[in-house]
Write a protein that holds these residues in place. Structure first.
Motif, PDB file in Angstrom:
ATOM      1  N   PHE A  45       0.843  -1.214   0.000  1.00 47.77           N
ATOM      2  CA  PHE A  45       0.000   0.000   0.000  1.00 47.77           C
ATOM      3  C   PHE A  45       0.865   1.245   0.000  1.00 47.77           C
ATOM      4  CE2 PHE A  45      -0.099  -1.713   4.474  1.00 47.77           C
ATOM      5  CZ  PHE A  45       0.818  -0.841   5.019  1.00 47.77           C
ATOM      6  N   GLU A  46       0.248   2.371  -0.353  1.00 45.82           N
ATOM      7  CA  GLU A  46       0.978   3.644  -0.297  1.00 45.82           C
ATOM      8  C   GLU A  46       1.023   4.085   1.154  1.00 45.82           C
ATOM      9  OE1 GLU A  46       0.478   6.998  -2.869  1.00 45.82           O
ATOM     10  OE2 GLU A  46      -0.331   5.736  -4.463  1.00 45.82           O
ATOM     11  N   ALA A  47       2.221   4.215   1.702  1.00 48.56           N
ATOM     12  CA  ALA A  47       2.375   4.510   3.133  1.00 48.56           C
ATOM     13  C   ALA A  47       1.708   5.839   3.491  1.00 48.56           C
ATOM     14  CB  ALA A  47       3.853   4.533   3.499  1.00 48.56           C
ATOM     15  N   ALA A  48       1.877   6.855   2.655  1.00 48.10           N
ATOM     16  CA  ALA A  48       1.324   8.176   2.983  1.00 48.10           C
ATOM     17  C   ALA A  48      -0.203   8.111   3.001  1.00 48.10           C
ATOM     18  CB  ALA A  48       1.799   9.211   1.966  1.00 48.10           C
ATOM     19  N   LEU A  49      -0.781   7.327   2.079  1.00 48.17           N
ATOM     20  CA  LEU A  49      -2.244   7.228   2.040  1.00 48.17           C
ATOM     21  C   LEU A  49      -2.766   6.429   3.238  1.00 48.17           C
ATOM     22  CD1 LEU A  49      -2.996   6.695  -1.772  1.00 48.17           C
ATOM     23  CD2 LEU A  49      -3.093   8.791  -0.415  1.00 48.17           C
ATOM     24  N   LEU A  50      -1.989   5.429   3.661  1.00 49.48           N
ATOM     25  CA  LEU A  50      -2.431   4.672   4.837  1.00 49.48           C
ATOM     26  C   LEU A  50      -2.419   5.584   6.070  1.00 49.48           C
ATOM     27  CD1 LEU A  50      -3.314   1.851   5.962  1.00 49.48           C
ATOM     28  CD2 LEU A  50      -0.989   1.685   6.835  1.00 49.48           C
TER      29      LEU A  50
END
Ligand code: FAD
Length: 534
Positions: free
Chosen positions: A190-195
């Motif tokens: 997953f995209e870390a910033a979006l999580l």
């Protein structure tokens, strides 16, 4: 009972741990806050303070199969969070060129079977069906080669309510096997910033206070405990428990409380990384359902396929190459798609804080410890730590026993993973330059050296791997030993006298099962295209 400025009721009960201040809003900070609020609701008071000036590390997008329990604990289904984080499925780590150029093998999230008390790896060593240990012993390796999704287009999981009839040809008996939904665990990318953004909303919706500000000072009281942290614009933040999620800076744990950092650098020399976020056209490029780790001249490159882009980076040792050379190698590896992408150079701190919980401060995430991301264990460390912090949540300052038990558990996990990672390098057959030659002569943890001697005679089992919980079962060691190929391993002598028909039948069952699933399942691209089309 008092009511604070935000109109929230707070209990005044001196000595009780109620107010938790989390410093840092990266993956660690928000996973911690959301987990605590899921565990205790409004019965504790959680504040997250994160700097707008200091960024997050900006990497950390592949996970371990245990991560599913994190989302389950938060009562989130995949459809709640995966689309918001451009997430994909991960069934394995694919290792390329660790043995020799052009070779690959998988370390899948799938238990290794056994026949007559001997693991399939042992049977395979005695009588390999093909040259691919991973494909003969695991269904997942074929699914990864064929880039399959673990779900059918209707969303059904491959092992959900799965019923299979097994026929044992030697006895002509049939057995009905029902899988409970755990035969093929998987993880996510997953995209870390979006999580972090998703978990910010999750947490603040449930009462977590969010402050965007810089912590400028950590103030200790007369007992040496943290009394409060001073912020630039929001004054002092008082708490009973402080969670240090400030990343490699470890502002509270290592700086203010001066807890020493124990380096693993002597055994794991990769200390740097350069990362790129490369655009991906999902309609044209494959979304491999695995993280790929491709060996390089001075380390290895990770490739993490997401819906929106590829996360990629070169993890290397600064003793063997320069940042400029590493960036050049990475850009060549990626090709034209990397042309306009800015590189993120990272210096890594490899090792762990001697203790992660000191006085009233717990370090979680990079402040607690980090080994290079070869098996995607950073987020696993965070998840494990927050499970433990709930388990050992202190009543008050005097809970030394709980602190000690917590610290022991964290140290075991990190030391165990270190051993596992070192095995990748010692085991890698390639020795074509100084970097790879040195991986065979460098210091390794004593306990690992002893274990490797045992594994030469008997493949790893529960009795011979690192004895404390560290997230990696014996089958994982089997995968790395047999996959990297540099350490000669022999089969148990008993197998020369054993009847091998049941083992041969089991290899055949795995082959047929893999063939059937590859024929039935959509590719990961087809699956996510269908999800997006609704
Ligand atoms: P950070 O992301 O660094 O966050 C620190 C936070 O502290 C930020 O919000 C910052 O604003 C805040 N902060 C700092 N100073 C202050 C201050 N004075 N006041 C207020 N706030 C402050 N893990 C995996 O599981 N899988 C992977 O594939 C993986 N790949 C990785 C690759 C690399 C090269 C590296 C280095 C790590 C990787 N990791 C991976 C580990 C993973 O990135 C981290 O475990 C995870 O991102 C947690 O980071 P963190 O939240 O501890 O720190």
């Amino acid at each position: 009972m008092t009511v604070d400025g935000a109109g929230k009721q707070r209990t005044n009960d001196p000595g009780k741990t109620k107010r938790v201040v989390v410093v840092g809003g990266g993956t660690a900070g928000w996973m911690t806050a959301s987990y605590l609020v899921a565990a205790f609701g409004e019965r504790i008071d959680v504040t997250v303070v994160e700097s707008a000036r200091v960024g997050t590390i900006g990497v950390g997008e592949a996970t371990f199969s245990d991560i599913r329990h994190f989302f389950e604990f938060l009562k989130l289904s995949e459809s709640d969070w995966m689309p918001a984080c451009n997430a994909t499925y991960k069934l394995a780590v694919r290792f390329e060129n660790w043995r020799e150029p052009g070779h690959h093998f998988y370390h899948p999230f799938e238990q290794l079977g056994s026949v007559d008390g001997f693991p399939l790896s042992d049977w395979w060593l005695r009588n390999p069906t093909t040259s691919r240990f991973d494909k003969d012993c695991f269904v997942m390796a074929s699914l990864c080669d064929a880039e399959r999704s673990p779900r059918y287009l209707d969303g059904k999981l491959i092992d959900q309510g799965f019923v299979e009839q097994q026929r044992d040809e030697t006895t002509a008996r049939s057995t009905i096997v029902e899988y409970q939904g755990t035969q093929f665990p998987y993880a996510y990318h997953f995209e870390a910033a979006l999580l972090a953004k998703f978990l910010t909303t999750y947490s603040t919706d449930r009462g977590v206070r969010h402050i965007v500000d810089d912590v400028t000072d950590v103030v200790l009281d007369e007992d040496g405990y943290i009394g409060h942290v001073q912020t630039a614009e929001h004054g002092r933040l008082e708490g009973d428990l402080f969670v240090d999620c400030t990343g490699f800076r470890a502002l509270l744990l290592n700086k203010a409380l001066e807890e020493p950092f124990v380096s693993y650098q002597d055994t794991l020399p990769n200390d740097s990384a350069v990362a790129l976020q490369v655009p991906l056209d999902m309609d044209r490029e494959p979304l491999r359902p695995c993280t790929t780790a491709t060996a390089q001249e001075a380390g290895w490159i990770w490739t993490i396929p997401l819906i929106s882009r590829i996360g990629t980076g070169y993890v290397y040792s600064a003793d063997y190459t320069t940042p400029e050379e590493a960036e050049r190698t990475l850009r060549e590896f990626v090709g034209p798609a990397a042309q306009d992408v800015e590189a993120n150079h990272i210096k890594m701190r490899i090792g762990r804080s001697r203790r992660s919980w000191v006085k009233n401060c717990v370090g979680i995430g990079l402040s607690s410890g980090f080994v290079e991301p070869l098996e995607s264990t950073g987020i696993f460390f965070i998840h494990h730590a927050i499970e433990q912090i709930v388990k050992y949540f202190p009543a008050g300052r005097d809970d030394h026993r709980l602190r000690d038990l917590y610290n022991e558990s964290i140290a075991h996990v990190q030391d165990g993973v270190r051993e596992f990672l070192v095995l990748h390098y010692v085991g890698a057959k390639r020795a074509d330059n100084q970097y790879w030659k040195d991986t065979k002569t460098r210091t390794i943890p004593d306990t690992l050296a002893e274990r490797i001697e045992n594994w030469k005679y008997k493949v790893p089992d529960a009795q011979t791997v690192f004895p404390h919980y560290h997230g990696l079962p014996p089958y994982s060691y089997n995968c790395i030993l047999l996959g990297t190929g540099g350490i000669e391993v022999r089969h148990s002598p008993a197998l020369d006298m054993a009847d091998d028909r049941a083992a041969i039948a089991e290899f055949e069952r795995i082959r047929l099962k893999a063939e059937k699933l590859v024929a039935e399942l959509p590719t990961q691209n087809e699956y996510f295209a269908a999800m997006r089309a609704g």
